[in-house]
Motif scaffolding. Structure first.
Motif, short mmCIF file in Angstrom:
data_model
loop_
_atom_site.label_atom_id
_atom_site.label_comp_id
_atom_site.label_asym_id
_atom_site.label_seq_id
_atom_site.Cartn_x
_atom_site.Cartn_y
_atom_site.Cartn_z
N VAL A 250 10.15 2.52 7.71
CA VAL A 250 9.88 1.44 8.68
C VAL A 250 8.38 1.18 8.75
CG1 VAL A 250 9.96 0.79 11.11
CG2 VAL A 250 11.95 1.87 10.04
N LEU A 251 7.59 2.24 8.89
CA LEU A 251 6.14 2.07 8.98
C LEU A 251 5.56 1.48 7.70
CD1 LEU A 251 5.20 5.36 10.86
CD2 LEU A 251 4.94 3.02 11.72
N SER A 252 6.05 1.94 6.57
CA SER A 252 5.57 1.41 5.29
C SER A 252 5.90 -0.07 5.17
CB SER A 252 6.19 2.20 4.13
OG SER A 252 5.81 1.65 2.88
N ALA A 253 7.13 -0.45 5.57
CA ALA A 253 7.53 -1.86 5.49
C ALA A 253 6.66 -2.71 6.41
CB ALA A 253 9.00 -1.99 5.86
N LEU A 254 6.43 -2.25 7.64
CA LEU A 254 5.62 -3.02 8.59
C LEU A 254 4.18 -3.15 8.10
CD1 LEU A 254 6.94 -1.60 11.99
CD2 LEU A 254 7.38 -3.87 11.04
N LYS A 255 3.63 -2.09 7.52
CA LYS A 255 2.27 -2.18 6.99
C LYS A 255 2.20 -3.14 5.81
CE LYS A 255 0.90 2.41 8.65
NZ LYS A 255 0.68 3.84 8.28
N THR A 256 3.23 -3.11 4.98
CA THR A 256 3.28 -4.04 3.83
C THR A 256 3.34 -5.49 4.32
OG1 THR A 256 4.41 -2.38 2.48
CG2 THR A 256 4.56 -4.67 1.76
N ILE A 257 4.16 -5.73 5.34
CA ILE A 257 4.24 -7.08 5.93
C ILE A 257 2.89 -7.49 6.49
CG2 ILE A 257 5.28 -8.43 7.80
CD1 ILE A 257 7.80 -6.59 7.45
N PHE A 258 2.24 -6.58 7.20
CA PHE A 258 0.95 -6.91 7.82
C PHE A 258 -0.10 -7.25 6.75
CE2 PHE A 258 -3.17 -5.67 9.76
CZ PHE A 258 -3.18 -6.62 10.78
N GLU A 259 -0.12 -6.45 5.71
CA GLU A 259 -1.12 -6.67 4.66
C GLU A 259 -0.86 -7.94 3.87
OE1 GLU A 259 -0.78 -3.09 2.43
OE2 GLU A 259 -1.71 -1.84 4.00
N ASN A 260 0.41 -8.26 3.65
CA ASN A 260 0.75 -9.39 2.78
C ASN A 260 1.10 -10.66 3.55
OD1 ASN A 260 1.12 -8.29 -0.28
ND2 ASN A 260 1.64 -6.69 1.18
N ASN A 261 2.11 -10.60 4.42
CA ASN A 261 2.59 -11.80 5.11
C ASN A 261 1.63 -12.27 6.20
OD1 ASN A 261 4.80 -10.18 3.96
ND2 ASN A 261 6.13 -11.83 4.66
N VAL A 262 0.84 -11.33 6.76
CA VAL A 262 -0.10 -11.69 7.83
C VAL A 262 -1.51 -11.88 7.26
CG1 VAL A 262 -1.08 -11.02 10.06
CG2 VAL A 262 1.29 -10.45 9.54
N LEU A 263 -2.15 -10.79 6.84
CA LEU A 263 -3.53 -10.87 6.36
C LEU A 263 -3.65 -11.67 5.06
CD1 LEU A 263 -4.83 -7.24 7.06
CD2 LEU A 263 -4.95 -9.27 8.54
N GLY A 264 -2.61 -11.62 4.25
CA GLY A 264 -2.64 -12.33 2.96
C GLY A 264 -2.25 -13.78 3.05
#
Length: 538
Positions: free
Chosen positions: A406-420
């Motif tokens: 869950v944490l890995s998925a949320l961090k991936t979303i934050f890095e890509n879908n949000v910051l990216g």
């Protein structure tokens, strides 16, 4: 629309004035009240006359404006004190950013501005009138609707369907936290439609196929069109046959347990339990290979109704496992050991299949099809975890999704879908490719859905990613309320440039799930709000 010209001499307006003498360096207060008295409602079909909720206190003759004004003038100071007592703990919390306070309270505009209706049940109404031929098991249906009325709001001012259920799933947090009895009432209305059917044929636009309007033991898409006769005829949605949608039944089960968890209403849980079993039995047919995990049908068969899904999926598969987990918990609460064991077996199989088919080491793939786009990073992939966390079912024996995943998925979303996406200033795009380019495979995959972003932010906060959660949600607030100038008409969606869709939409009310997550982190168990008592007489 057309209207006749005003006749000469016809009175069309009135003015009220008041005056007082203000001494030097002094002050005086003038009070004025403006009241509308429109007690009766006809929908487009004009088959039934409905009375608004307030008529139980002020009558339905249409002559209550003076009484309404008097009541307001003699009570508004008390109302203001109560509003302050409700809002000040949040407004005066220096740890919360100002934009969040604005978004939290101001998104509530839609509760009244969303084509909202709050109706009385007729006094001579009996249970059979409400429950239809198959709803006899809902023993508290009539008492609940008689006491709290029937409540409905539009999916959006441009998407005119009442209580669109796949979207209400997100928005329902505003109701359950602030007006819990209206959420309970709404759920009873949905439960009634679940157990009944409408065999009239209808052709659906996206597939051209004909199917019956409403199948038994399936959650409806909506409770009707204001241009027709809501509650009487449901499923105004014409795009897909939603009996084949994979998320509606699950969202009913998830809301039932969430509502029980936050209100401790055991009578509600007992009434809803047979309905939950019925919709889950209907859902089981979508597990075509008996691996404990449902499969999507190769079309856009969920709330993302233009984004095609094949096979197992992160969104619907995650909602399914969360619903199965909650079936186990409800069965445990109600002492139904046989049903508990049945769903526990499904859960154990399904968890293994979900991880094996969708986990790629960093996040859950969009679906298991192996297509070019199946590895897209979906911002809403943790929706099941969101509801499990709300209900305290995200750890220990009830842990469905491994915490590290869950944490890995949320961090991936934050890095890509949000910051990216858009420099991290516009929230989370629905779908992002692993190479950092938005998924353009559908008209919805490269949109930002504000209500989904707020729910994603709530999930991040639940999982301890508080700073990331606020950063994610802030992008939507700044975009909608400041840059686009869409205050008090928050749309369903926008893209990075030029495009927005469906102004004044229901889903952004999900921001109240952020507040729930914050309260839980602060160690305050959210106390169910109580409806204020209305006046006992006009």
């Amino acid at each position: 629309g057309k209207s006749r010209p005003t006749e000469k001499g016809e009175v069309t307006a009135a003015a009220v004035c008041a005056s007082c003498r203000v001494p030097a360096h002094g002050h005086r207060t003038l009070e004025l009240a403006l009241a509308w008295d429109m007690p009766c409602v006809h929908f487009g079909s004009k088959e039934k006359l409905h009375l608004r909720r307030y008529t139980r206190f002020f009558g339905s003759k249409g002559n209550a404006a003076p009484s309404l004004s008097h009541y307001a003038l003699t009570h508004y100071e008390e109302w203001e004190r109560k509003i302050d007592a409700w809002q000040n703990p949040i407004l005066e919390n220096s740890q919360l950013p100002s934009w969040y306070k604005s978004a939290l309270f101001n998104e509530l505009y839609f509760m009244t501005d969303g084509g909202t209706i709050w109706m009385e049940v007729p006094p001579d109404c009996c249970a059979e009138d409400l429950q239809g031929p198959a709803g006899a098991g809902l023993s508290h249906l009539l008492p609940v609707l008689r006491e709290y009325g029937r409540f409905a709001y539009l999916e959006g001012q441009e998407y005119r369907m009442y209580n669109t259920y796949d979207v209400h799933f997100y928005a329902s947090f505003a109701l359950i936290m602030l007006w819990p009895k209206l959420q309970i009432s709404l759920q009873y209305d949905i439960a009634v439609t679940v157990v009944n059917e409408d065999v009239q044929p209808r052709q659906y636009l996206m597939c051209g196929q004909t199917a019956q309007v409403k199948m038994k033991n399936v959650v409806p898409h909506d409770i009707g069109d204001p241009g027709d006769e809501p509650w009487q005829r449901v499923n105004a949605y014409l795009m897909h046959d939603t009996a084949d949608w994979k998320d509606l039944n699950l969202k009913f089960v998830l809301q039932v347990y969430r509502d029980y968890y936050l209100t401790c209403d055991s009578l509600y849980l007992r009434d809803m339990w047979p309905v939950c079993q019925a919709v889950m039995e209907s859902e089981l047919k979508f597990d075509t290979d008996n691996d404990g995990l449902i499969e999507n049908g190769g079309f856009a068969d969920q709330t993302y109704d233009a984004w095609v899904v094949h096979g197992a999926s992160a969104y619907c598969g995650g909602l399914w496992l969360a619903a199965v987990c909650m079936m186990c918990k409800m069965a445990e609460v109600l002492g139904d050991t046989e049903v508990r064991q049945k769903y526990l077996d499904i859960l154990n199989k399904g968890k293994e299949a979900f991880e094996r088919m969708l986990w790629n080491g960093k996040y859950y793939n969009y679906d298991s099809s192996g297509s070019d786009m199946s590895s897209s990073i979906m911002s809403d992939q943790c929706a099941g975890q969101w509801f499990l966390g709300v209900c305290g079912l995200d750890q220990g024996e009830f842990e469905v999704f491994p915490k590290s995943h869950v944490l890995s998925a949320l961090k991936t979303i934050f890095e890509n879908n949000v910051l990216g996406f858009a420099g991290g200033t516009m929230g989370a795009v629905n779908g992002m490719r692993p190479d950092g380019v938005p998924d353009t495979s559908s008209v919805q995959s490269n949109e930002v859905w504000i209500g989904v972003v707020y729910s994603l932010a709530a999930t991040m906060i639940q999982e301890g990613m508080v700073e990331e959660g606020f950063r994610t949600a802030e992008g939507c607030y700044r975009t909608v309320w400041e840059r686009l100038g869409m205050a008090f008409q928050t749309p369903e969606a926008y893209r990075e440039k030029k495009v927005y869709r469906s102004l004044a939409y229901m889903r952004p009310l999900s921001i109240w799930s952020m507040q729930l997550a914050l309260e839980r982190r602060a160690g305050r168990a959210p106390a169910p709000a109580q409806l204020p008592q209305g006046p006992t007489h006009p």
